[in-house]
Write an enzyme that holds these catalytic residues in place. Structure first.
Site, PDB file in Angstrom:
ATOM      1  N   TYR A 116       0.583  -1.181   0.034  1.00  0.00           N
ATOM      2  CA  TYR A 116      -0.235   0.607  -0.191  1.00  0.00           C
ATOM      3  C   TYR A 116       0.846   0.850  -0.186  1.00  0.00           C
ATOM      4  O   TYR A 116       1.346   2.000   0.641  1.00  0.00           O
ATOM      5  CB  TYR A 116      -1.061   0.026   0.565  1.00  0.00           C
TER       6      TYR A 116
ATOM      7  N   SER B 213     -13.095  -3.798   2.363  1.00  0.00           N
ATOM      8  CA  SER B 213     -13.884  -3.112   1.299  1.00  0.00           C
ATOM      9  C   SER B 213     -15.684  -3.621   1.643  1.00  0.00           C
ATOM     10  O   SER B 213     -16.614  -3.525   0.787  1.00  0.00           O
ATOM     11  CB  SER B 213     -13.862  -3.546  -0.038  1.00  0.00           C
ATOM     12  N   PRO B 214     -15.656  -2.998   2.789  1.00  0.00           N
ATOM     13  CA  PRO B 214     -17.387  -3.148   3.699  1.00  0.00           C
ATOM     14  C   PRO B 214     -18.114  -2.253   2.926  1.00  0.00           C
ATOM     15  O   PRO B 214     -18.818  -2.479   2.992  1.00  0.00           O
ATOM     16  CB  PRO B 214     -16.849  -3.232   4.991  1.00  0.00           C
TER      17      PRO B 214
ATOM     18  N   GLY C 230     -18.276  -0.980   0.075  1.00  0.00           N
ATOM     19  CA  GLY C 230     -18.182  -0.734  -1.066  1.00  0.00           C
ATOM     20  C   GLY C 230     -17.104   0.589  -1.883  1.00  0.00           C
ATOM     21  O   GLY C 230     -17.714   1.353  -2.847  1.00  0.00           O
TER      22      GLY C 230
END
Length: 332
Positions: free
Chosen positions: A58, A216-217, A219
């Site tokens: 990252y 990515s809860p 979205g």
């Protein structure tokens, strides 16, 4: 630090909602300076988050791990630091390329067991710590048996450099093979209102006593209900569903309406709904805004009744997003 409800990932206990740090490095959701990133992480810890997720891949050249390490140094013993390896392939080593359904390219990883100790030592230096609490291969290497990669992490656990093994972006069969070599505490997978994991992966995790970390809860921010446009340098421009933003916002409107009726934000509803789906799922939303981080974490205290869950599920049954969802993305 405010206490949040807790959950278990195997034999590891964390706050019921953690924090994904990917968005705190430049080049993801546009530019950000380190002071803002560190302030966001401090706000998360102050609000009760005890799980912070990063990766050696990252940000540029280990930026995200260094940021996380600096921000969490004063509270190191109070938090679980999870990081992932395999993206920062050393010079001279082959990068094993494979397609994962991306709209914008392919992945290149190397999880050769001979490199894993070096990856861990590098992450320990970047994080400024003496142990990694939860360590994942970021993606399974198509050229390396998962048993070999896991065996190398098991050696690090025996040496005390790593506390718990995780897997990320794997299928059920791979999870079972890995767990046969060394107990897996958590499997990280994409899970949100607009993307569900394969049922057999969840079944395998339940059978083996493995927790689920949901990346990515929200979205990639869509489920907050607040995305109406994207900056030119936002990586979400590569995600097909954001090319149909207005249509998808219209389709998502009934879910937003339920959140408004319940007196919570759409983000809180999305996270509370996810927590209600599984007793050992820990979402890791990411945000750059301290107030939004606190709002997300407060979703751990929201309890949805059976009737409310049924209403949400009925609305989601009619919510068919236009476009494909990115399978790489981030923890936001």
């Amino acid at each position: 630090m405010t206490a949040l409800p807790t959950r278990t990932l195997g034999d590891l206990t964390t706050s019921a909602i953690g924090v994904g740090a990917m968005v705190l490095s430049p080049g993801m959701y546009g530019e950000i300076d380190d002071a803002a990133g560190e302030a966001a992480l401090r706000a998360a810890v102050d609000a009760g988050a005890t799980l912070v997720d990063t990766s050696d891949g990252y940000g540029p050249d280990g930026h995200n791990e260094r940021l996380v390490g600096r921000a969490l140094a004063p509270v190191r013993d109070e938090v679980v630091i999870a990081t992932k390896f395999g993206f920062r392939v050393p010079d001279g080593e082959p990068a094993h390329r494979f397609e994962v359904g991306l709209e914008f390219g392919e992945l290149a990883v190397n999880a050769d067991p001979r490199l894993v100790r070096g990856y861990a030592e590098q992450s320990l230096r970047e994080l400024g710590t003496d142990r990694i609490d939860l360590y994942y291969p970021h993606f399974p290497d198509p050229q390396v048996p998962i048993e070999d990669t896991v065996g190398a992490v098991a050696d690090l656990i025996a040496a005390g450099a790593v506390r718990h093994l995780g897997l990320s972006n794997v299928d059920a069969a791979t999870l079972r093979r890995a767990h046969a070599v060394h107990p897996v505490s958590a499997v990280q997978t994409q899970w949100a209102m607009w993307h569900r994991p394969e049922p057999d992966l969840l079944d395998a995790a339940d059978e083996l006593g493995i927790g689920i970390v949901a990346w990515s809860p929200l979205g990639s921010g869509f489920l907050t209900g607040a995305v109406s446009g994207l900056a030119a340098d936002d990586f979400r421009n590569n995600i097909d569903r954001f090319a149909h933003l207005q249509a998808n916002n219209d389709r998502y409107a009934p879910v937003r309406s339920i959140a408004a009726e319940l007196g919570i934000t759409p983000a809180q509803l999305a996270l509370a709904w996810l927590l209600a789906r599984h007793p050992h799922v820990v979402p890791i939303p990411g945000s750059r805004t301290p107030s939004h981080i606190v709002e997300n974490l407060d979703a751990a205290r929201v309890r949805l009744g059976d009737d409310e869950l049924a209403r949400v599920d009925a609305a989601l049954a009619d919510f068919v997003p236009q476009g494909t969802v990115d399978v790489f993305g981030g923890a936001s």
